[in-house]
Design a protein around this motif. Sequence first.
Motif, PDB file in Angstrom:
ATOM      1  N   ASP A   1       8.534  10.456  12.939  1.00  0.00           N
ATOM      2  CA  ASP A   1       8.952   9.172  12.374  1.00  0.00           C
ATOM      3  C   ASP A   1      10.116   8.532  13.120  1.00  0.00           C
ATOM      4  OD1 ASP A   1       7.006   9.381  10.419  1.00  0.00           O
ATOM      5  OD2 ASP A   1       8.353  10.220   8.916  1.00  0.00           O
ATOM      6  N   SER A   2      10.815   9.334  13.939  1.00  0.00           N
ATOM      7  CA  SER A   2      11.982   8.809  14.654  1.00  0.00           C
ATOM      8  C   SER A   2      11.646   8.317  16.057  1.00  0.00           C
ATOM      9  CB  SER A   2      13.071   9.893  14.753  1.00  0.00           C
ATOM     10  OG  SER A   2      13.477  10.322  13.475  1.00  0.00           O
ATOM     11  N   GLY A   3      10.414   8.523  16.493  1.00  0.00           N
ATOM     12  CA  GLY A   3      10.059   8.181  17.863  1.00  0.00           C
ATOM     13  C   GLY A   3       9.029   7.081  17.967  1.00  0.00           C
ATOM     14  N   PRO A   4       8.492   6.874  19.147  1.00  0.00           N
ATOM     15  CA  PRO A   4       7.541   5.775  19.400  1.00  0.00           C
ATOM     16  C   PRO A   4       6.187   5.977  18.722  1.00  0.00           C
ATOM     17  CG  PRO A   4       7.749   7.168  21.348  1.00  0.00           C
ATOM     18  CD  PRO A   4       8.789   7.627  20.390  1.00  0.00           C
ATOM     19  N   LEU A   5       5.914   7.164  18.180  1.00  0.00           N
ATOM     20  CA  LEU A   5       4.625   7.424  17.531  1.00  0.00           C
ATOM     21  C   LEU A   5       4.677   7.196  16.023  1.00  0.00           C
ATOM     22  CD1 LEU A   5       3.621  10.732  19.380  1.00  0.00           C
ATOM     23  CD2 LEU A   5       3.150   8.363  20.042  1.00  0.00           C
ATOM     24  N   LYS A   6       5.785   6.649  15.531  1.00  0.00           N
ATOM     25  CA  LYS A   6       5.986   6.560  14.086  1.00  0.00           C
ATOM     26  C   LYS A   6       4.909   5.767  13.359  1.00  0.00           C
ATOM     27  CE  LYS A   6       9.201   2.661  14.607  1.00  0.00           C
ATOM     28  NZ  LYS A   6      10.581   2.186  14.359  1.00  0.00           N
ATOM     29  N   ASP A   7       4.258   4.836  14.042  1.00  0.00           N
ATOM     30  CA  ASP A   7       3.196   4.053  13.406  1.00  0.00           C
ATOM     31  C   ASP A   7       1.809   4.646  13.644  1.00  0.00           C
ATOM     32  OD1 ASP A   7       5.023   2.131  12.405  1.00  0.00           O
ATOM     33  OD2 ASP A   7       5.061   1.128  14.351  1.00  0.00           O
ATOM     34  N   LYS A   8       1.767   5.793  14.285  1.00  0.00           N
ATOM     35  CA  LYS A   8       0.509   6.472  14.578  1.00  0.00           C
ATOM     36  C   LYS A   8       0.311   7.611  13.579  1.00  0.00           C
ATOM     37  CE  LYS A   8      -0.133   3.883  18.224  1.00  0.00           C
ATOM     38  NZ  LYS A   8      -1.228   2.883  18.281  1.00  0.00           N
ATOM     39  N   PRO A   9      -0.874   8.239  13.598  1.00  0.00           N
ATOM     40  CA  PRO A   9      -1.137   9.289  12.607  1.00  0.00           C
ATOM     41  C   PRO A   9      -0.238  10.512  12.781  1.00  0.00           C
ATOM     42  CG  PRO A   9      -3.174   8.536  13.655  1.00  0.00           C
ATOM     43  CD  PRO A   9      -2.054   7.954  14.435  1.00  0.00           C
ATOM     44  N   PHE A  10       0.165  11.081  11.659  1.00  0.00           N
ATOM     45  CA  PHE A  10       0.793  12.397  11.624  1.00  0.00           C
ATOM     46  C   PHE A  10      -0.156  13.295  10.839  1.00  0.00           C
ATOM     47  CE2 PHE A  10       3.237  15.748   9.563  1.00  0.00           C
ATOM     48  CZ  PHE A  10       4.030  16.231  10.596  1.00  0.00           C
ATOM     49  N   VAL A  11      -0.756  14.261  11.513  1.00  0.00           N
ATOM     50  CA  VAL A  11      -1.806  15.073  10.900  1.00  0.00           C
ATOM     51  C   VAL A  11      -1.336  16.514  10.791  1.00  0.00           C
ATOM     52  CG1 VAL A  11      -4.188  15.854  11.069  1.00  0.00           C
ATOM     53  CG2 VAL A  11      -3.570  13.549  11.860  1.00  0.00           C
ATOM     54  N   PRO A  12      -0.977  16.973   9.585  1.00  0.00           N
ATOM     55  CA  PRO A  12      -0.567  18.367   9.410  1.00  0.00           C
ATOM     56  C   PRO A  12      -1.747  19.258   9.060  1.00  0.00           C
ATOM     57  CG  PRO A  12      -0.107  17.134   7.403  1.00  0.00           C
ATOM     58  CD  PRO A  12      -0.778  16.166   8.370  1.00  0.00           C
ATOM     59  N   VAL A  13      -1.707  20.483   9.558  1.00  0.00           N
ATOM     60  CA  VAL A  13      -2.754  21.448   9.219  1.00  0.00           C
ATOM     61  C   VAL A  13      -2.113  22.826   9.077  1.00  0.00           C
ATOM     62  CG1 VAL A  13      -3.305  21.709  11.675  1.00  0.00           C
ATOM     63  CG2 VAL A  13      -4.887  22.569   9.955  1.00  0.00           C
ATOM     64  N   ASN A  14      -2.419  23.501   7.993  1.00  0.00           N
ATOM     65  CA  ASN A  14      -1.940  24.868   7.784  1.00  0.00           C
ATOM     66  C   ASN A  14      -2.966  25.818   8.391  1.00  0.00           C
ATOM     67  OD1 ASN A  14      -1.286  27.440   6.803  1.00  0.00           O
ATOM     68  ND2 ASN A  14      -0.383  26.607   4.942  1.00  0.00           N
ATOM     69  N   CYS A  15      -2.634  26.367   9.542  1.00  0.00           N
ATOM     70  CA  CYS A  15      -3.593  27.207  10.276  1.00  0.00           C
ATOM     71  C   CYS A  15      -3.970  28.466   9.503  1.00  0.00           C
ATOM     72  CB  CYS A  15      -3.011  27.585  11.639  1.00  0.00           C
ATOM     73  SG  CYS A  15      -2.668  26.174  12.718  1.00  0.00           S
ATOM     74  N   GLY A  16      -3.091  28.917   8.624  1.00  0.00           N
ATOM     75  CA  GLY A  16      -3.380  30.119   7.874  1.00  0.00           C
ATOM     76  C   GLY A  16      -4.255  29.894   6.661  1.00  0.00           C
ATOM     77  N   ALA A  17      -4.501  28.624   6.304  1.00  0.00           N
ATOM     78  CA  ALA A  17      -5.268  28.316   5.094  1.00  0.00           C
ATOM     79  C   ALA A  17      -6.741  28.030   5.378  1.00  0.00           C
ATOM     80  CB  ALA A  17      -4.641  27.119   4.379  1.00  0.00           C
ATOM     81  N   ILE A  18      -7.127  27.979   6.655  1.00  0.00           N
ATOM     82  CA  ILE A  18      -8.515  27.665   7.020  1.00  0.00           C
ATOM     83  C   ILE A  18      -9.279  28.960   7.255  1.00  0.00           C
ATOM     84  CG2 ILE A  18      -9.996  26.395   8.611  1.00  0.00           C
ATOM     85  CD1 ILE A  18      -7.567  24.733   9.411  1.00  0.00           C
TER      86      ILE A  18
END
Length: 343
Positions: A48-65
């Motif tokens: 949110d502090s950089g140039p990608l702030k208006d782009k998607p932020f996609v979190p994934v919990n690798c241990g939950a899949i």
Amino acid sequence: MIRKILGESKAVKDLLKMISRVAASKTNLLVIGESGTGKELVARMIHDSGPLKDKPFVPVNCGAIPETLIESEMFGHRRGSFTGAVNEKMGLFETANGGTLFLDEVGELPLGIQVKLLRAIQERVFRKVGGNDDIHVDLRIIAATNRDLEAAVAAGKFREDLYYRLNVILIKTPALRERDGDVELLANHFLRRFGDRFAKKFDEMPPEVIRALNCYEWPGNVRELENVMERAVTLASGQTISIDSFPAMIQNALTRAEPMFQASASAGPDSKLEELRIALPNFGEGPVNLDLILADIEKTYLLRALSYSGGVKRKAAELLGITFRSIRYRLAKLGVETGDADD
């Protein structure tokens, strides 16, 4: 509105400086830290502090899949590529294209998927399950873990090449016990938040409560503190948060620490204390904090020796049977301010 890590400790200020330094780049980042220290919040702040702030932020919990679905989740699949693949699916890498993909608990990934993940991270190219076409993406990778990945590499449980590909810049989220002074600040923040949520208004927390919160080790870190404060607000009656509103582990931390705090407080320059009394542990009330007890004893002896030596550290070290280097290290470790009387 950017969510921020709250804190005035040096550990948090250093962390915030690092976030501001890396936010503008697309360099791969590895965020390490204990559970509950805010690793995902750090990743979101960087995004949110950089140039990608208006782009998607996609979190994934690798241990939950589930292991059988990880490749499909990460890279997507073509229709009919396996039983149940009735429609074509876009994977997380493609979803995050142009933005940030946050791989939480990356240390939980099985070795089989690590090989394919390495190529996708290194080349920014992958293929869907059942597909033959290369798909190119432009995104930032932020990974996080509470595991010791270097130990996992040594044990053959995590690929060394993937580790170094992810660990271009390492960011460590400090444990709450390492954030001097932040427990009270955060507790008051959560008190106001949950007070507003439950339409309750409170006075300032009593000193007894603040002392108890500071005595506790917080193995679950900020997440645990948040849960404890929500519980206290829910159970509180009236405008005062009492110690009775807190779990037994918090109350016991205060009970166990008080004798040592009293001894330390009376061990200043004008102390007449001739003995140090320590209550024997009652393990029926829960585990003790041995590190805190020993640190208080050590601090008491250091202050006593410094008082006797007039603040001269070399003389105090001789009285304690330790080296000058050792006493300087111990005083710094315990946060004891002594001025510059070294000789």
